[in-house]
Design an enzyme around this catalytic site. Structure first.
Site: not given
Ligand code: NAD
Length: 249
Positions: A27, A99, A102, A117, A128, A150, A152, A189
């Site tokens: 974030t 998870q 990015d 993911h 393809c 693509c 194809c 989370s």
């Molecule tokens: P989630 O959104 O369920 O939970 C994120 C958690 O991080 C929340 O509990 C929140 O309170 C906490 N959080 C937010 N900012 C924070 C910070 N600066 N420091 C510490 N904690 C912070 O995310 P999840 O558990 O990863 O599961 C959600 C799904 O979202 C995953 O499957 C993932 O693939 C996908 N996702 C990925 C991205 C990415 O790639 N950056 C972004 C959004 C969602």
């Protein structure tokens, strides 16, 4: 901060520590999480990122998804990603299981990364299976090719796990978790199954569970240590505490 020092001690006392990360670690890089206070699902329906929607309306899917992809290509790792990469170089953390889609762990220099993911940085043809850099796919969309196709003729999709699809490499991740005697959870989370089995398996096998998150998680009660705070502040502080402990020994 006492808790940060305790986290550093737990990591240094372990022989096979891993990190398990979620959207909260990114974030601070400007990528919204799903379920946090600014979460994506507060503004959009998760249905938009499902395999059913992609099959039903690939054009509509790409209209939403290309918007997410563009924001990712502009994102840079933050201090938490860099700190985990340095902990890996020091030999303190052996793997990052994430998870996130990015690609920021690899961009920060982490070498052993399991992306449960998938990654948004790459795409592939559903007919393809030719692989594409997602940047190329965005250029097709800029040219009005919606959905992108693509050479194809097949429709291209991002190499990410969409809702309704099985996660990647979960057996591999769980094998690593079985080996592990400490897990540092950052910004998750811990509600997404089966990814959340990774920290559970470490804990059930007698390993230490350290959770760094802004909000409560359902596993806080089982954790050896919970640090409520921002990943981009706490993880670099843990790295500093590790360095200090190492230099004092
Ligand atoms: P989630 O959104 O369920 O939970 C994120 C958690 O991080 C929340 O509990 C929140 O309170 C906490 N959080 C937010 N900012 C924070 C910070 N600066 N420091 C510490 N904690 C912070 O995310 P999840 O558990 O990863 O599961 C959600 C799904 O979202 C995953 O499957 C993932 O693939 C996908 N996702 C990925 C991205 C990415 O790639 N950056 C972004 C959004 C969602």
């Amino acid at each position: 901060m006492l808790e940060v020092k305790k986290a550093a001690e737990l990591l240094l006392d372990s022989t096979f520590a891993i990190a398990f990360t979620g959207a909260g670690i990114s974030t601070a890089s400007g990528i919204p999480d799903f379920r946090g206070p600014q979460g994506l699902w507060k503004r959009y329906s998760p249905e938009l990122a499902s395999i059913d929607y992609f099959r039903k309306d690939p054009k509509g899917f790409w209209e939403f998804y290309s918007f997410r992809m563009r924001s990712l290509f502009n994102a840079e790792p933050n201090r938490a990603h860099y700190a985990l990469a340095e902990l890996e170089r020091m030999g303190v953390i052996k793997y990052v299981i994430t998870q996130n889609i990015d690609g920021l762990h690899r961009k920060a220099g982490s070498m052993r990364v399991i992306e449960l993911h998938g990654t948004m940085l790459e795409s592939y043809c559903t007919s393809c299976f030719k692989r594409y850099d997602s940047r190329e796919v965005l250029k097709m969309i800029d040219r009005g090719e919606l959905p992108p196709r693509c050479s194809c003729g097949g429709i291209i999709r991002p190499d990410v796990v969409l809702f309704g699809e099985p996660v990647k490499d979960i057996e591999y991740a769980l094998t690593i978790a079985q080996e592990s005697d400490a897990v540092l959870v950052v910004g998750s989370s811990l509600t997404v199954y089966p990814a959340n089995l990774v920290p559970q398996v470490v804990k059930q096998n007698g390993g230490k569970l350290i959770i760094v998150n802004l909000e409560e998680t359902p596993m806080d009660d089982f954790a050896d240590l919970v640090i409520r705070g921002k990943a981009e502040e706490i993880v670099p502080a843990i790295l500093d505490a590790v360095k200090e402990l190492v230099s004092n020994n």
